[in-house]
Design a protein around this motif. Structure first.
Motif, short mmCIF file in Angstrom:
data_model
loop_
_atom_site.label_atom_id
_atom_site.label_comp_id
_atom_site.label_asym_id
_atom_site.label_seq_id
_atom_site.Cartn_x
_atom_site.Cartn_y
_atom_site.Cartn_z
N LYS A 142 5.53 14.58 -0.71
CA LYS A 142 5.50 15.86 -0.03
C LYS A 142 4.92 15.73 1.36
CE LYS A 142 4.52 17.64 -4.55
NZ LYS A 142 3.37 17.78 -5.40
N SER A 143 5.18 14.62 2.05
CA SER A 143 4.60 14.44 3.37
C SER A 143 5.26 15.38 4.38
CB SER A 143 4.72 12.99 3.83
OG SER A 143 6.05 12.58 3.90
N LYS A 144 4.46 15.88 5.31
CA LYS A 144 4.93 16.79 6.35
C LYS A 144 4.40 16.32 7.69
CE LYS A 144 6.39 20.97 4.84
NZ LYS A 144 7.25 21.72 5.46
N LEU A 145 5.16 16.61 8.73
CA LEU A 145 4.77 16.23 10.09
C LEU A 145 4.08 17.38 10.80
CD1 LEU A 145 8.01 14.40 11.29
CD2 LEU A 145 6.03 13.46 10.10
N LEU A 184 7.62 6.99 8.96
CA LEU A 184 6.51 6.88 8.02
C LEU A 184 6.64 7.91 6.91
CD1 LEU A 184 3.81 5.66 7.17
CD2 LEU A 184 2.69 7.30 8.72
N SER A 185 7.02 9.11 7.26
CA SER A 185 7.20 10.17 6.26
C SER A 185 8.26 9.79 5.23
CB SER A 185 7.59 11.47 6.97
OG SER A 185 7.79 12.50 6.04
N ARG A 186 9.36 9.20 5.71
CA ARG A 186 10.42 8.76 4.78
C ARG A 186 9.93 7.63 3.88
NH1 ARG A 186 13.61 9.79 9.31
NH2 ARG A 186 13.62 7.60 9.94
N LYS A 187 9.13 6.71 4.43
CA LYS A 187 8.61 5.60 3.64
C LYS A 187 7.67 6.09 2.56
CE LYS A 187 8.91 1.85 6.99
NZ LYS A 187 8.15 0.93 7.85
N ASN A 218 0.81 -1.21 0.00
CA ASN A 218 0.00 0.00 0.00
C ASN A 218 0.85 1.26 0.00
OD1 ASN A 218 -2.33 -1.51 -0.03
ND2 ASN A 218 -2.57 -1.45 2.18
N LEU A 219 1.97 1.25 0.73
CA LEU A 219 2.86 2.41 0.74
C LEU A 219 3.44 2.67 -0.64
CD1 LEU A 219 4.84 2.16 4.09
CD2 LEU A 219 3.13 3.83 3.44
N ASN A 220 3.79 1.61 -1.36
CA ASN A 220 4.30 1.78 -2.72
C ASN A 220 3.24 2.39 -3.63
OD1 ASN A 220 6.87 0.81 -2.20
ND2 ASN A 220 6.29 -1.30 -2.60
N LYS A 273 1.57 7.66 -6.45
CA LYS A 273 0.50 8.62 -6.78
C LYS A 273 0.96 10.07 -6.67
CE LYS A 273 -2.85 5.62 -7.29
NZ LYS A 273 -3.38 5.29 -8.56
N ASN A 274 2.14 10.30 -6.13
CA ASN A 274 2.66 11.65 -5.93
C ASN A 274 1.69 12.52 -5.12
OD1 ASN A 274 4.65 13.59 -6.13
ND2 ASN A 274 3.79 14.48 -7.98
N LEU A 275 1.19 11.95 -4.03
CA LEU A 275 0.26 12.66 -3.15
C LEU A 275 1.02 13.31 -2.00
CD1 LEU A 275 -2.39 9.81 -2.90
CD2 LEU A 275 -2.50 11.84 -4.36
N ALA A 276 0.46 14.35 -1.46
CA ALA A 276 1.03 14.99 -0.28
C ALA A 276 0.28 14.49 0.96
CB ALA A 276 0.90 16.50 -0.40
N PHE A 277 1.02 14.19 2.02
CA PHE A 277 0.41 13.65 3.24
C PHE A 277 0.78 14.50 4.44
CE2 PHE A 277 0.59 10.11 0.41
CZ PHE A 277 -0.59 9.42 0.67
N ALA A 278 -0.23 14.79 5.26
CA ALA A 278 -0.01 15.41 6.57
C ALA A 278 0.00 14.27 7.58
CB ALA A 278 -1.14 16.39 6.88
N ILE A 279 1.09 14.12 8.28
CA ILE A 279 1.25 13.03 9.24
C ILE A 279 1.26 13.62 10.64
CG2 ILE A 279 2.75 11.16 10.04
CD1 ILE A 279 3.82 11.05 7.12
#
Length: 142
Positions: free
Chosen positions: A35-38, A28-31, A3-5, A10-16
């Motif tokens: 554009k994921s941000k904490l 998780l952000s590195r995986k 699922n992470l792959n 999808k080149n989605l941005a995630f707020a974690i």
């Protein structure tokens, strides 16, 4: 990992979100990458729930999907003098925070005029001690 792959592709941005476990959030952000941000917040505090939501909107410009996955399970013997406090802490995270974030997300989706679905893009993942049990899409449009 599969699922992470899929998410990564999808080149989605995630707020974690995290509260105390920044290292896990960073892993998780590195995986996920992209554009994921904490974002740090104590979801037991209603004001921090609102600040978290507003900070994410400010950072990304808008939110397309809300996934509520935070959960807490405090084991407290029924005869414990702290039982009610432990119950309140559990409900603050597991129910109240999810409700606050759902409310804010629905208002946000309506403000974007993208709220045309019978059920909005909100996923509430019911967890017990961090173990996912049930995933369902829920919310009210009224």
């Amino acid at each position: 990992m599969k699922n992470l792959n899929a998410l990564r592709n999808k080149n989605l941005a995630f707020a974690i979100h995290y509260n105390k476990h920044k290292n896990n959030a960073e892993k998780l952000s590195r995986k996920i990458g992209n554009k994921s941000k904490l974002f740090k917040a104590d979801l037991e505090n209603p004001e921090e729930c609102e600040k978290l939501f507003n900070d994410v909107v400010k950072e990304f410009g808008h939110i397309d999907v809300l996934v509520n996955n935070a959960g807490r399970a405090i084991i407290s013997p029924i005869k414990s003098k702290n039982w009610i406090q432990d119950w309140d802490k559990t409900m603050a995270i597991n129910l109240r925070a999810a409700g606050i974030l759902c409310r804010l997300a629905i208002q946000h989706f309506k403000s974007l005029h993208t709220f045309v679905l019978k059920s909005p893009p909100i996923a509430n993942l019911q967890t017990v001690g961090g173990h996912c049990k049930v995933a369902q899409q829920t919310a009210t449009t009224r």
